[in-house]
Design a protein around this motif. Structure first.
Motif, PDB file in Angstrom:
ATOM      1  N   ASP A 125      -0.489  26.893 -23.792  1.00 28.37           N
ATOM      2  CA  ASP A 125       0.205  27.220 -25.039  1.00 28.37           C
ATOM      3  C   ASP A 125      -0.414  26.554 -26.252  1.00 28.37           C
ATOM      4  N   ARG A 126      -1.088  25.493 -26.005  1.00 28.55           N
ATOM      5  CA  ARG A 126      -1.668  24.761 -27.136  1.00 28.55           C
ATOM      6  C   ARG A 126      -3.188  24.790 -27.090  1.00 28.55           C
ATOM      7  N   GLY A 127      -3.694  25.897 -26.546  1.00 29.57           N
ATOM      8  CA  GLY A 127      -5.152  25.992 -26.457  1.00 29.57           C
ATOM      9  C   GLY A 127      -5.638  25.263 -25.222  1.00 29.57           C
ATOM     10  N   PHE A 128      -6.917  24.983 -25.226  1.00 30.86           N
ATOM     11  CA  PHE A 128      -7.504  24.327 -24.067  1.00 30.86           C
ATOM     12  C   PHE A 128      -7.046  22.877 -23.991  1.00 30.86           C
TER      13      PHE A 128
ATOM     14  N   GLU B 181     -13.238  17.093 -20.253  1.00 35.66           N
ATOM     15  CA  GLU B 181     -12.981  18.202 -21.195  1.00 35.66           C
ATOM     16  C   GLU B 181     -14.256  18.577 -21.929  1.00 35.66           C
TER      17      GLU B 181
ATOM     18  N   ASP C 292      -7.063  34.979 -23.527  1.00 42.13           N
ATOM     19  CA  ASP C 292      -6.007  33.973 -23.481  1.00 42.13           C
ATOM     20  C   ASP C 292      -4.690  34.567 -23.963  1.00 42.13           C
ATOM     21  N   ARG C 293      -3.711  33.709 -24.152  1.00 43.29           N
ATOM     22  CA  ARG C 293      -2.360  34.170 -24.504  1.00 43.29           C
ATOM     23  C   ARG C 293      -2.341  34.888 -25.842  1.00 43.29           C
ATOM     24  N   LEU C 294      -3.369  34.618 -26.676  1.00 41.23           N
ATOM     25  CA  LEU C 294      -3.434  35.248 -27.996  1.00 41.23           C
ATOM     26  C   LEU C 294      -4.354  36.475 -27.989  1.00 41.23           C
ATOM     27  N   GLY C 295      -4.830  36.831 -26.825  1.00 40.91           N
ATOM     28  CA  GLY C 295      -5.695  38.003 -26.714  1.00 40.91           C
ATOM     29  C   GLY C 295      -7.142  37.707 -27.050  1.00 40.91           C
ATOM     30  N   ARG C 296      -7.483  36.443 -27.163  1.00 38.97           N
ATOM     31  CA  ARG C 296      -8.856  36.107 -27.517  1.00 38.97           C
ATOM     32  C   ARG C 296      -9.709  36.070 -26.243  1.00 38.97           C
TER      33      ARG C 296
ATOM     34  N   GLY D  62     -12.917  34.839 -23.918  1.00 36.80           N
ATOM     35  CA  GLY D  62     -13.521  33.512 -23.767  1.00 36.80           C
ATOM     36  C   GLY D  62     -12.591  32.532 -23.086  1.00 36.80           C
TER      37      GLY D  62
ATOM     38  N   SER E 239      -4.258  25.156 -32.123  1.00 35.53           N
ATOM     39  CA  SER E 239      -4.984  26.246 -31.487  1.00 35.53           C
ATOM     40  C   SER E 239      -4.274  27.569 -31.744  1.00 35.53           C
TER      41      SER E 239
ATOM     42  N   GLU F   3      -7.676  22.193 -30.101  1.00 31.31           N
ATOM     43  CA  GLU F   3      -7.384  21.072 -29.210  1.00 31.31           C
ATOM     44  C   GLU F   3      -7.696  19.746 -29.883  1.00 31.31           C
TER      45      GLU F   3
END
Lengths: 598, 307
Positions: free
Chosen positions: A15-18, A36, A80-84, A86, B59, B163
């Motif tokens: 939810d908060r990116g990677f 990371e 991803d959850r935002l349709g992006r 990668g 993000s 991030e």
């Protein structure tokens, strides 16, 4: 059961990116940060927005600090959850160096095992439990590297690139799919030394990620074309390669490894590296076990690469068995390492093995102080003789005899003195001793028990005379039967003695007569005497004083051609008074004219 | 060679990568292992100002889209007609390639950019270095007056993943030269925060507090000299929802001002009524923190995908 413990770490898009989505408790923030940073996955733009992007996996290996490593797999997940596009997931396993050593520091081996056991995951929920995974070492070791058939030149090129990769400051590029690359790496790691393995980071699909790793991979696909400069590019399918670098001459070790590898000897090489590693780390028991199983070519390599360490360990562990197995390869430098262990030294001496004895003898002539070891020379006839031969060959190292002379009396025998004196005589023309050294040696010689044999007396006196050369030594020498000496020496001594007598101020006649009587070779005596008198700067009066005795001695010579020659020489040197008057008148009158008148 | 103190006559060039002052003859940043563009060196020596730009935000809050839209606008938009003499140059080939490939072309194809990596990737060549020429700016005119003039400016655009913005430590690790970004841009997608709150994924106020906290722990000795631009992105999702977004729901003019109209244009953004939107969400603490922490705070909204 010996086992390998693995901590886990997942890096994925939530939810908060990677973020680090889940990990084994205890994984520190700094460790997560490194993971990371190395958990990256990029695709070419053309594939990124494709309706059916490839689901390529990638494998990575890198260090986390000094004592840990990460072995990871990245999987492409589409959007991803935002349709992006990668989106990807990384599942990393963290292993300590100690545990990875149990797997021969071969991370690719571990990767293949994890894949085979389906331990890499493709999905993760945030905060899901990540327990430590424990693997039996033996199970993992069953994943033997599949051999790669490459020609020796290519293997050599690859090994040179690996061994010099830090100097060359570029990466190695492998073209192939992830499975091909990981198989290749599994095999490659078995060829390179342990010391190199931990620094050979890799990423089997490193598109868009720059030269972060020593070994980078890309699919053999035009979509993945990427500019960059690599020390070596190898296409695993076609075996075509490109690369040119200059790292100087190939070491014999790398050459031998390439040779063995080209004959599918990967297992032997791995065992060799493993044995070497045990040796370097001081695990002598482990080393011996592995060394014992190695083929002779590997043994040769191990010894060549770790000579000093191996010999030191052999000496420290009093390993007679291994020492004797290396006998044929020992050098004086090795003996120096073994020498603190006197038992091993005696063992080597007792073998009577000619080469070993010669090597030990040569070691005695190396610069370091050997006084503590000199008694060994008297424990073996072979060693003693070899030592003396060695000394004869090295007059500049003759100072070792000075030390020997200190211990010699404890081991004295006539035979030994005779052999020592013969050696000294052979050395005398070129011997290099300081005045103090010569004095010390002489003192030792004169302190030897009185010689029972005339020959030894002569030799001893002669050596003393040659070492210090004073009148006292000469007087002693003249008391001895110098005819027992070698002719050249004898001739030289005689000449020296005659020069001294002629130049002396005392009773020369008596001395000459005594020496003549003592000398067996009368003809030589006469020749030498005439030589001395002919060139002598002794005043004429003195020469005249020796005229009678010289002519008397010459008259006493046995008949023969040489005697005639000597008599003519004597006649010229000492003409008769009548003859000399006629000669004088002739000179006063000048030369005769044609008709005989003056 | 570098010296971060006041440059002497010799050390005149501020490196676009490490922000240390290098000798005039230096052509490579050793710290980042990157070549400094020759054109950059020349222009800096001609006293062209350099403005580093960094947008931070969570993000998915549109940082890359924001940059894509900005570049698209600069490269393809009407500014060259509206602003006399306006032009742009990429000062190195990496910039030219990446601006086109990674930002503008994607935007033109309607493709959402992939997530930006959390750690700044120096191996891509560092920031995008663009020179914009004849940009209307407040400059000192004759007789000491200030007014709109035209100036060449070099911009350094840094793009970072969301991030990195989850905590200040990451930002400062990425950018130890954080104080160089002036103004600092913070992008906030209010609509996403609300959506996440509605879906119980996260609490919008908590996220705002997280953002506030991130600002709070930034070293005040740095931020006190910085201006901050707070930009509410994805404005199209707020239009017509005044009950939720107050003044932010109003669709403002998108007419590009000519240079003479820029002062009035900028005045709009000083309308503090926009700040009321924050009060609606009871996060006035965020506003107060920003105002206290930074030298000035200005609020905008943007619609990056509007063409």
């Amino acid at each position: 059961m010996d086992s390998v413990r693995l901590r886990q770490h997942f890096y994925a898009s939530g939810d908060r990116g990677f973020a680090s989505m889940a990990f084994t408790p205890g994984l520190r923030r700094e460790e997560q940060s490194i993971l990371e940073d190395r958990s990256l996955y990029q695709l070419p733009m053309s594939l990124l927005y494709s309706d059916n992007p490839p689901t390529l996996v990638k494998y990575v290996f890198h260090k986390i600090g000094e004592h840990q490593f990460a072995v990871g797999r990245g999987t492409y997940k589409g959007r991803d959850r935002l349709g992006r596009p990668g989106n990807y997931l990384f599942h990393n396993f963290i292993v300590s160096k100690e545990d990875l050593l149990k797997l021969h520091l071969n991370p690719s081996l571990l990767t293949r095992f994890l894949e085979a056991k389906h331990l890499f995951k493709d999905t993760v929920s945030e905060g899901e439990s990540c327990d430590v995974i424990e693997l039996a070492t033996t199970e993992v070791e069953e994943m033997v590297p599949r051999p790669f058939t490459l020609d020796k030149v290519l293997i050599l090129t690859i090994l040179q690139a690996c061994c010099n990769i830090d100097t060359l400051q570029k990466s190695i590029l492998l073209r192939g799919n992830a499975d091909e690359i990981i198989d290749f790496l599994c095999w490659l790691f078995s060829l390179v030394p342990y010391s190199l393995r931990e620094s050979l980071s890799y990423d089997t699909q490193s598109f868009g990620l720059g030269p972060r790793n020593k070994i980078v991979g890309l699919p053999d696909d035009p979509e993945f074309a990427q500019s960059g400069s690599f020390v070596l590019t190898l296409n695993l399918a076609s075996r075509q390669y490109q690369g040119s670098f200059d790292v100087g001459a190939t070491t014999s070790a790398i050459g031998a490894i390439a040779e063995i590898a080209s004959m599918n000897g990967g297992v032997e090489i791995e065992n060799m590296h493993s044995a070497q590693h045990s040796l370097v780390k001081g695990d002598y028991t482990g080393f011996k076990e592995k060394y014992g199983k190695a083929p002779s070519i590997s043994k040769d390599l191990i010894f060549a690469n770790n000579r000093w360490t191996m010999v030191t360990q052999i000496a420290a562990n009093s390993d007679t068995e291994l020492l004797l197995s290396l006998e044929d390869r020992l050098t004086p430098e090795d003996i120096a390492v073994v020498s603190p262990n006197l038992d091993l030294m005696r063992l080597l001496v007792d073998t009577g093995h000619r080469r070993t004895i010669e090597v030990i003898a040569a070691w005695f002539l190396t610069p370091e102080n050997k006084e503590n070891f000199l008694p060994l020379l008297f424990e073996s006839r072979f060693l003693w003789e070899a030592f003396l031969e060695e000394v004869k060959r090295s007059p500049k190292q003759a100072s070792v005899l000075v030390g020997l002379s200190r211990v010699f009396p404890h081991f004295y025998s006539i035979r030994l003195e005779c052999e020592l004196l013969e050696t000294l005589v052979a050395l005398l023309p070129d011997i290099k001793l300081t005045t103090d050294q010569a004095q010390e040696l002489v003192q030792a010689l004169v302190a030897f028990p009185p010689p029972e044999m005339e020959g030894i007396r002569s030799l001893r006196a002669y050596v003393v005379f040659r070492l210090i050369g004073n009148d006292l030594a000469l007087a002693e020498l003249l008391k001895a039967d110098i005819s027992l000496l070698p002719r050249e020496d004898y001739s030289r001594i005689l000449r020296g003695a005659l020069e001294r007598i002629v130049a002396a101020s005392g009773d020369r006649v008596t001395a000459l007569l005594a020496l003549f009587a003592q000398t067996k070779d009368k003809l030589l005596f006469a020749c030498q005497l005439l030589d001395v008198l002919e060139v002598s700067t002794v005043p004429a009066r003195t020469r005249q004083g020796l005229r009678e005795v010289t002519l008397t001695l010459v008259a006493a010579l046995p008949p023969g051609e040489l005697t005639e020659t000597i008599r003519i020489r004597a006649g010229r040197l000492f003409p008769s008074p009548q003859t000399s008057k006629l000669g004088t008148i002739r000179r006063l009158l000048g030369p005769k004219t044609k008709d005989g008148a003056n | 060679m570098s010296d971060s103190s006041v440059p002497s006559k010799v050390q005149r060039m501020k490196c676009p990568f490490c922000f240390q002052f290098h000798d005039d003859s230096t052509t490579r940043c050793e710290e980042r292992d990157l070549e400094i563009p020759q054109r950059y060196i020349e222009r800096v020596n001609e006293n062209v100002p350099v403005i580093p730009m960094l947008a931070i935000g969570f993000s998915g809050h549109g940082k890359t889209c924001f940059l894509s839209s900005l570049f698209h606008y600069l490269l393809e938009g009407p500014l060259s007609h509206k602003w006399p003499g306006f032009n742009w140059y990429g000062l190195n080939s990496e910039t030219l390639n990446r601006v086109r490939k990674d930002y503008v072309d994607r935007m033109q194809r309607g493709q959402i950019p992939p997530p930006t990596p959390g750690m700044f990737k120096w191996e891509d060549g560092g920031p995008l270095i663009l020179e914009l020429q004849n940009v209307p700016r407040f400059v000192r005119l004759r007789f000491g007056r200030w007014g709109i003039g035209r100036q060449d400016v070099i911009f350094l655009f840094f793009d970072i993943g969301g991030e990195a913005c989850e905590d200040t430590e990451k930002i400062l690790k990425n950018f130890p030269f954080f104080q160089e970004f002036n103004p600092l841009t913070i992008l906030i997608d209010l609509t996403m925060l609300i959506k996440e709150g509605d879906e119980k994924v996260s609490n919008a106020m908590q996220r705002m507090h997280q953002l506030m906290n991130m600002i709070y722990v930034m070293p005040p000795e740095i931020t006190r000299t910085q201006d901050v631009l707070i930009c509410y992105v994805k404005a199209d999702r707020m239009w017509g929802q005044s009950h939720r977004f107050g003044p932010l729901a109003v669709k403002t003019s998108t007419e590009d001002p000519t240079p003479d109209k820029i002062p009035a244009y900028l005045d709009e953004f000083e309308d503090l009524e926009q700040n009321r939107a924050l009060h609606l969400w009871r996060v006035s603490a965020f506003l107060q923190r920003a105002q206290k922490q930074f030298q000035t705070s200005t609020f905008y909204n943007s619609f990056s995908l509007g063409l």
